[in-house]
Design an enzyme around this catalytic site. Structure first.
Site, PDB file in Angstrom:
ATOM      1  N   TRP A 137       0.862  -1.194   0.000  1.00  0.00           N
ATOM      2  CA  TRP A 137       0.000   0.000   0.000  1.00  0.00           C
ATOM      3  C   TRP A 137       0.896   1.240   0.000  1.00  0.00           C
ATOM      4  O   TRP A 137       1.860   1.310   0.782  1.00  0.00           O
ATOM      5  CB  TRP A 137      -0.889  -0.028   1.255  1.00  0.00           C
ATOM      6  CG  TRP A 137      -1.827   1.132   1.396  1.00  0.00           C
ATOM      7  CD1 TRP A 137      -2.559   1.718   0.399  1.00  0.00           C
ATOM      8  CD2 TRP A 137      -2.137   1.836   2.597  1.00  0.00           C
ATOM      9  NE1 TRP A 137      -3.315   2.738   0.917  1.00  0.00           N
ATOM     10  CE2 TRP A 137      -3.078   2.831   2.262  1.00  0.00           C
ATOM     11  CE3 TRP A 137      -1.725   1.714   3.921  1.00  0.00           C
ATOM     12  CZ2 TRP A 137      -3.602   3.710   3.210  1.00  0.00           C
ATOM     13  CZ3 TRP A 137      -2.251   2.582   4.867  1.00  0.00           C
ATOM     14  CH2 TRP A 137      -3.180   3.575   4.512  1.00  0.00           C
ATOM     15  N   ASP A 147      -1.593  -6.298   8.599  1.00  0.00           N
ATOM     16  CA  ASP A 147      -2.498  -5.218   8.210  1.00  0.00           C
ATOM     17  C   ASP A 147      -3.751  -5.890   7.657  1.00  0.00           C
ATOM     18  O   ASP A 147      -3.686  -6.604   6.647  1.00  0.00           O
ATOM     19  CB  ASP A 147      -1.832  -4.322   7.164  1.00  0.00           C
ATOM     20  CG  ASP A 147      -2.708  -3.126   6.818  1.00  0.00           C
ATOM     21  OD1 ASP A 147      -3.873  -3.084   7.261  1.00  0.00           O
ATOM     22  OD2 ASP A 147      -2.230  -2.218   6.106  1.00  0.00           O
ATOM     23  N   LYS A 171     -13.884  -0.465   4.940  1.00  0.00           N
ATOM     24  CA  LYS A 171     -14.458  -1.111   3.748  1.00  0.00           C
ATOM     25  C   LYS A 171     -15.565  -2.088   4.135  1.00  0.00           C
ATOM     26  O   LYS A 171     -16.645  -2.066   3.557  1.00  0.00           O
ATOM     27  CB  LYS A 171     -13.396  -1.877   2.954  1.00  0.00           C
ATOM     28  CG  LYS A 171     -11.994  -1.390   3.096  1.00  0.00           C
ATOM     29  CD  LYS A 171     -11.674  -0.190   2.255  1.00  0.00           C
ATOM     30  CE  LYS A 171     -10.339   0.345   2.688  1.00  0.00           C
ATOM     31  NZ  LYS A 171      -9.712   1.329   1.946  1.00  0.00           N
TER      32      LYS A 171
HETATM   33  C1  LMR Z   1      -6.636   2.503  -0.735  1.00  0.00           C
HETATM   34  O1  LMR Z   1      -5.611   1.816  -0.748  1.00  0.00           O
HETATM   35  O2  LMR Z   1      -7.087   3.055  -1.753  1.00  0.00           O
HETATM   36  C2  LMR Z   1      -7.382   2.681   0.557  1.00  0.00           C
HETATM   37  O3  LMR Z   1      -6.754   1.986   1.569  1.00  0.00           O
HETATM   38  C3  LMR Z   1      -7.679   4.095   0.889  1.00  0.00           C
HETATM   39  C4  LMR Z   1      -6.464   4.872   1.295  1.00  0.00           C
HETATM   40  O4  LMR Z   1      -6.534   5.527   2.340  1.00  0.00           O
HETATM   41  O5  LMR Z   1      -5.458   4.884   0.588  1.00  0.00           O
END
Ligand code: LMR
Length: 399
Positions: free
Chosen positions: A130, A211, A246
């Protein structure tokens, strides 16, 4: 004083939403941020959440502060969701949970905790991960390194390379794993691979940090916790960062949780005291409303059943869109075999689109995708899928 300050870079995910909102094209499509949309492009308030809201508003008696870790009933409900009824860690009193402002808040609390209490630890992140992970841990002052995760040749997990690197992680370091529905790749380990990862980290004395932001979007609420539960062995220690943005659709309420599992109850008490210190110097104590909705739902069998069915409906719609996307890409003569998209799990698909193709889609077709090529499948619907697939085929030819 501020004259010398330089502008910060735009956020790679949330910055896309700003650009999308400013785009006047009526046919624009936002597949950037991970937000679920129904077939009409709406991010709904779940029925279970609407009913819980009515109950919470009708019974609320005060707006006084919550304790530093939040409401105890929320912590108990979160632990049952993570570890299951009858969990040894819960029964032994060696788990402690705090309500945090979203999953991001949980990760930041975990980062501050690591920095202050395990200052020599490096945190290992999957490659890719992420986009906000490296930034959160850098802000907390936790050094990070990466381990291989995604194999672009197979569009699958680079499991042997992952194991090789993790086998060299020094004792005392921490490894962050995505509990299910890996963001951004949509690729998860198999049950056997989870077991081998848990064996390896425990043999090496490495701390797992899970996570867990998409519970229920893979195979089901219970099923998606199986990987995480592999790490929760008797006496084992771990950290879990949960998000309910989510799966409860509670994005703007900022409902997440950080859970520490310690070797025994006595250690857990000391860990809890340090966790509270981290929170007190950050946001002091959490906002109440969203967590009250989650515990109201999870503590009522009827509402919990309704919620489970609503999560299943979101999951089914996303999986339906995966199949439709693959079929429509072929129909619009996009180059290549996209069948791997059906095997990915959760909201995201690592599409394999290149940066120039992503830029083409945004600049020429008003279609917003994260720079890595990650598509939010939950933003696709029967009305926009043709335009999307036609544009992808054009991007392949022209960018
Ligand atoms: C994403 O990866 O799009 C979500 O987890 C929202 C975010 O805060 O980035």
């Amino acid at each position: 004083m501020f004259q010398s300050i330089e502008a910060a870079p735009v956020d790679p995910i949330l910055g896309l939403t700003d650009a999308f909102k400013a785009d006047p094209n009526p046919e624009k499509i936002n597949l950037g941020v991970g937000v679920y949309q129904d077939e009409h492009g709406v991010t709904p308030v779940l029925e279970s959440v609407a009913e819980a809201t009515r109950r919470v508003v009708a019974t609320e008696k005060t707006k006084s502060y919550l304790p530093i870790p939040g409401a105890p009933e929320y912590a108990a409900a979160v632990q049952r969701l993570l570890f299951g009824e009858g969990s040894e860690a819960i029964a032994e009193g060696r788990a402690v949970t705090a309500h945090t402002p979203g999953g991001t808040g949980a990760l930041r609390v975990a980062g501050d905790f690591l920095k202050q209490n395990l200052p020599g630890a490096t945190l290992w992140l999957s490659d890719p991960t992420w986009a906000n992970h490296p930034a959160i841990f850098a802000a907390a002052g936790v050094p990070t390194r990466s381990y291989p995760y995604f194999d672009p040749k197979t569009n699958g997990l680079a499991f042997e390379a992952m194991l090789d690197t993790l086998a060299g992680v020094p004792a005392g370091d921490a490894v962050l794993l995505h509990g299910c529905c890996h963001n951004p790749s949509g690729i998860d380990p198999t049950p056997d691979q989870w077991r081998r990862l848990a064996d390896l980290l425990s043999e090496r004395g490495v701390l797992p940090v899970l996570d867990f932001a998409y519970q229920g979007f893979g195979d089901g609420v219970e099923q998606d916790a199986a990987g995480l539960r592999e790490f929760c062995r008797p006496g084992a220690e771990l950290i879990v960062c949960s998000s309910f943005s989510k799966n409860f659709g509670l994005y703007r309420e900022r409902v997440g949780a950080v859970t520490f599992v310690a070797a025994d109850a006595e250690t857990c008490g000391r860990v809890a005291s340090q966790m509270k210190r981290v929170i007190r110097t950050n946001y002091s104590n959490p906002p109440a409303h969203g967590a009250a909705l989650v515990s109201t739902i999870l503590d009522d069998p009827e509402l919990a059943g309704l919620w489970d069915a609503e999560v299943a409906a979101m999951r089914d719609r996303i999986n339906g869109m995966r199949s439709l996307l693959v079929a429509k890409l072929a129909e619009h003569r996009a180059e290549g075999d996209f069948s791997f998209i059906r095997r990915q799990r959760g909201m995201f698909s690592f599409s394999g689109l290149t940066r120039p193709q992503v830029d083409f889609l945004r600049e020429k077709r008003s279609i917003y995708i994260v720079g890595s090529g990650r598509i939010n499948v939950a933003g696709i619907d029967p009305d926009n899928v043709d335009r999307l697939c036609q544009a992808i085929a054009e991007a392949q030819r022209e960018a």
